[in-house]
Design a protein around this motif. Structure first.
Motif, PDB file in Angstrom:
ATOM      1  N   LEU A  56       0.705  -1.338   0.027  1.00  0.00           N
ATOM      2  CA  LEU A  56      -0.104   0.088  -0.122  1.00  0.00           C
ATOM      3  C   LEU A  56       0.883   1.299   0.009  1.00  0.00           C
ATOM      4  N   PRO A  57       0.734   2.303  -0.924  1.00  0.00           N
ATOM      5  CA  PRO A  57       1.701   3.305  -0.790  1.00  0.00           C
ATOM      6  C   PRO A  57       1.125   4.395   0.151  1.00  0.00           C
ATOM      7  N   LEU A  58       2.037   5.088   0.613  1.00  0.00           N
ATOM      8  CA  LEU A  58       1.599   6.139   1.628  1.00  0.00           C
ATOM      9  C   LEU A  58       1.189   7.604   0.802  1.00  0.00           C
ATOM     10  N   SER A  59       0.258   8.395   1.449  1.00  0.00           N
ATOM     11  CA  SER A  59      -0.372   9.476   0.859  1.00  0.00           C
ATOM     12  C   SER A  59       1.014  10.460   1.310  1.00  0.00           C
ATOM     13  N   GLU A  60       1.197  10.393   2.481  1.00  0.00           N
ATOM     14  CA  GLU A  60       2.424  11.414   2.888  1.00  0.00           C
ATOM     15  C   GLU A  60       3.264  10.543   3.671  1.00  0.00           C
ATOM     16  N   GLY A  61       4.327  11.260   4.004  1.00  0.00           N
ATOM     17  CA  GLY A  61       5.666  10.758   4.713  1.00  0.00           C
ATOM     18  C   GLY A  61       6.473   9.474   4.069  1.00  0.00           C
ATOM     19  N   SER A  62       7.268   8.661   4.872  1.00  0.00           N
ATOM     20  CA  SER A  62       8.075   7.761   4.292  1.00  0.00           C
ATOM     21  C   SER A  62       8.192   6.451   5.113  1.00  0.00           C
ATOM     22  N   ILE A  63       8.675   5.491   4.422  1.00  0.00           N
ATOM     23  CA  ILE A  63       9.024   4.213   5.287  1.00  0.00           C
ATOM     24  C   ILE A  63      10.358   3.704   4.719  1.00  0.00           C
ATOM     25  N   THR A  64      11.260   3.578   5.486  1.00  0.00           N
ATOM     26  CA  THR A  64      12.841   2.974   4.927  1.00  0.00           C
ATOM     27  C   THR A  64      12.977   1.692   5.976  1.00  0.00           C
ATOM     28  N   LEU A  65      13.658   0.718   5.328  1.00  0.00           N
ATOM     29  CA  LEU A  65      14.389  -0.268   5.942  1.00  0.00           C
ATOM     30  C   LEU A  65      15.953  -0.289   5.824  1.00  0.00           C
ATOM     31  N   ASP A  66      16.523  -0.240   6.848  1.00  0.00           N
ATOM     32  CA  ASP A  66      17.983  -0.109   6.576  1.00  0.00           C
ATOM     33  C   ASP A  66      18.339   0.975   5.796  1.00  0.00           C
ATOM     34  N   GLY A  67      17.573   1.874   5.693  1.00  0.00           N
ATOM     35  CA  GLY A  67      17.957   3.276   4.846  1.00  0.00           C
ATOM     36  C   GLY A  67      17.540   3.434   3.642  1.00  0.00           C
ATOM     37  N   ARG A  68      16.964   2.034   3.120  1.00  0.00           N
ATOM     38  CA  ARG A  68      16.422   2.120   1.959  1.00  0.00           C
ATOM     39  C   ARG A  68      14.966   2.285   1.681  1.00  0.00           C
ATOM     40  N   ALA A  69      14.442   2.980   1.120  1.00  0.00           N
ATOM     41  CA  ALA A  69      12.858   3.294   0.751  1.00  0.00           C
ATOM     42  C   ALA A  69      12.092   2.320   0.517  1.00  0.00           C
ATOM     43  N   ILE A  70      11.082   2.032   1.053  1.00  0.00           N
ATOM     44  CA  ILE A  70      10.092   0.917   0.467  1.00  0.00           C
ATOM     45  C   ILE A  70       9.104   1.430  -0.229  1.00  0.00           C
ATOM     46  N   ASP A  71       9.257   1.087  -1.265  1.00  0.00           N
ATOM     47  CA  ASP A  71       8.261   1.309  -2.472  1.00  0.00           C
ATOM     48  C   ASP A  71       7.408   0.207  -3.238  1.00  0.00           C
ATOM     49  N   GLY A  72       7.552  -0.862  -2.560  1.00  0.00           N
ATOM     50  CA  GLY A  72       6.832  -2.209  -3.096  1.00  0.00           C
ATOM     51  C   GLY A  72       7.143  -3.394  -2.115  1.00  0.00           C
ATOM     52  N   PRO A  73       6.599  -4.504  -2.519  1.00  0.00           N
ATOM     53  CA  PRO A  73       7.003  -5.631  -1.805  1.00  0.00           C
ATOM     54  C   PRO A  73       8.396  -6.447  -2.316  1.00  0.00           C
ATOM     55  N   GLY A  74       9.000  -7.003  -1.130  1.00  0.00           N
ATOM     56  CA  GLY A  74      10.401  -7.309  -1.146  1.00  0.00           C
ATOM     57  C   GLY A  74      10.708  -8.605  -0.428  1.00  0.00           C
ATOM     58  N   ALA A  75      11.715  -9.158  -0.631  1.00  0.00           N
ATOM     59  CA  ALA A  75      12.068 -10.295  -0.057  1.00  0.00           C
ATOM     60  C   ALA A  75      12.570  -9.905   1.373  1.00  0.00           C
ATOM     61  N   ASP A  76      12.865  -8.737   1.675  1.00  0.00           N
ATOM     62  CA  ASP A  76      13.577  -8.370   3.009  1.00  0.00           C
ATOM     63  C   ASP A  76      12.578  -7.915   3.923  1.00  0.00           C
ATOM     64  N   ARG A  77      11.103  -8.343   3.680  1.00  0.00           N
ATOM     65  CA  ARG A  77      10.008  -8.266   4.431  1.00  0.00           C
ATOM     66  C   ARG A  77       9.260  -9.435   4.582  1.00  0.00           C
ATOM     67  N   GLY A  78       9.223 -10.262   5.552  1.00  0.00           N
ATOM     68  CA  GLY A  78       8.444 -11.493   5.427  1.00  0.00           C
ATOM     69  C   GLY A  78       7.019 -11.049   6.148  1.00  0.00           C
ATOM     70  N   VAL A  79       5.786 -11.713   5.451  1.00  0.00           N
ATOM     71  CA  VAL A  79       4.383 -11.223   5.884  1.00  0.00           C
ATOM     72  C   VAL A  79       3.721 -12.708   6.316  1.00  0.00           C
ATOM     73  N   VAL A  80       3.040 -12.558   7.473  1.00  0.00           N
ATOM     74  CA  VAL A  80       2.206 -13.583   8.105  1.00  0.00           C
ATOM     75  C   VAL A  80       0.782 -12.992   8.126  1.00  0.00           C
ATOM     76  N   PHE A  81      -0.105 -13.620   7.776  1.00  0.00           N
ATOM     77  CA  PHE A  81      -1.732 -13.053   8.039  1.00  0.00           C
ATOM     78  C   PHE A  81      -2.282 -13.853   8.797  1.00  0.00           C
ATOM     79  N   GLN A  82      -3.498 -13.336   9.146  1.00  0.00           N
ATOM     80  CA  GLN A  82      -4.265 -14.086  10.086  1.00  0.00           C
ATOM     81  C   GLN A  82      -4.884 -15.731   9.503  1.00  0.00           C
ATOM     82  N   LYS A  83      -5.276 -15.308   8.212  1.00  0.00           N
ATOM     83  CA  LYS A  83      -5.754 -16.471   7.527  1.00  0.00           C
ATOM     84  C   LYS A  83      -4.331 -17.152   6.679  1.00  0.00           C
ATOM     85  N   ASP A  84      -4.205 -18.311   7.051  1.00  0.00           N
ATOM     86  CA  ASP A  84      -3.035 -18.846   6.266  1.00  0.00           C
ATOM     87  C   ASP A  84      -3.234 -19.010   4.854  1.00  0.00           C
ATOM     88  N   THR A  85      -2.269 -18.488   3.983  1.00  0.00           N
ATOM     89  CA  THR A  85      -2.470 -18.482   2.405  1.00  0.00           C
ATOM     90  C   THR A  85      -1.651 -19.614   1.912  1.00  0.00           C
TER      91      THR A  85
END
Length: 263
Positions: A56-85
């Motif tokens: 989800l893109p931000l409307s304002e502000g920024s998110i960075t991970l270890d100095g790199r801007a987050i602008d889309g999904p990536g292998a550097d972030r693992g996601v676990v949801f409530q319902k298994d997929t």
């Protein structure tokens, strides 16, 4: 670290209204920390997590991970949801290794990595099973292993235990503490349960109803005490745990009362 800086999100509703989901949220998640977001439904917890994940893109502000801007999904972030997929036509082993397959990792290497992770979550004997042969808690263990397979810098967890019965939920909490301790991963975890937040988090953030803002922060060490003593009952029945539970409950209820008064 993962850094959220004055993040705001606006949605365009079907009736052409603008929904202000998240408002100027700032947060840092250092290496090795376990941050838990708590609040009522509609407070922006999942919106914040989806922005961290790059869904989800931000409307304002920024998110960075270890100095790199987050602008889309990536292998550097693992996601676990409530319902298994999980993919029902693939084995447990192949589900865990799926991301590595897409990344071009050889079959032998990805299966070795997947077996190591199944041992980490206590499912090494179910590598060849189909997902539908597993209980809900076991499927969530597979989901955690799959999220860890690419060796992400942070694990993002959106109410992963919300649909489980209370006994299984406690078992999964203890498992997650073990995974966090042994892997050293940063974790951002969403829950509606105050007790779960207090038990797991090195920091708990409490969010207000929409637009979501952080209205309180608590730095905690209950999870570190559990790692040391392995006595969950003593922690959850301690006077400090009970006092913090009531303090947070009052903050959540006050925020909800203010939202209703404003409507």
């Amino acid at each position: 670290m993962l850094r959220v800086d004055h993040a705001s999100v606006y949605f365009a509703a079907r009736d052409k209204r603008t929904i202000h989901a998240l408002d100027k949220v700032s947060l840092t998640i250092p290496e090795g920390s376990f941050v838990v977001a708590l609040g009522t439904s509609g407070c922006g917890k999942s919106t914040l997590l989806n922005a961290m994940a790059g869904f989800l893109p931000l409307s304002e502000g920024s998110i960075t991970l270890d100095g790199r801007a987050i602008d889309g999904p990536g292998a550097d972030r693992g996601v676990v949801f409530q319902k298994d997929t999980l993919l029902p036509w693939k084995s447990v082993l192949d589900n865990v290794a799926l991301g590595l397959k897409f990344a071009g990792v050889s079959r032998a290497a990805r299966q070795e990595r997947a077996r190591d992770l199944l041992r980490l979550v206590g499912l090494e004997d179910f590598a060849d099973a189909a997902p539908y042969e597993l209980s809900g808690g076991m499927r969530q263990r597979v989901g955690i292993a799959r999220a860890l397979a690419p060796d992400p810098a942070i694990l993002l967890m959106d109410e992963p235990f919300g649909a489980l019965d209370s006994m299984t939920r406690e078992q999964m909490q203890e498992l997650l503490v073990s995974v966090w301790q042994r892997s050293g991963k940063r974790i951002f975890f969403i829950t509606h349960s105050i007790e779960e937040a207090l038990f797991l988090g090195t920091q708990v953030i409490v969010m207000s109803p929409r637009p979501g803002r952080i209205v309180a922060r608590f730095d905690l060490d209950f999870v570190k005490t559990f790692v040391r003593d392995r006595d969950e009952r003593a922690i959850k029945t301690s006077p400090l745990f009970a006092a913090l539970r009531e303090e947070i409950r009052a903050i959540v209820h006050q925020s909800e009362d203010l939202r209703r008064a404003a409507e």
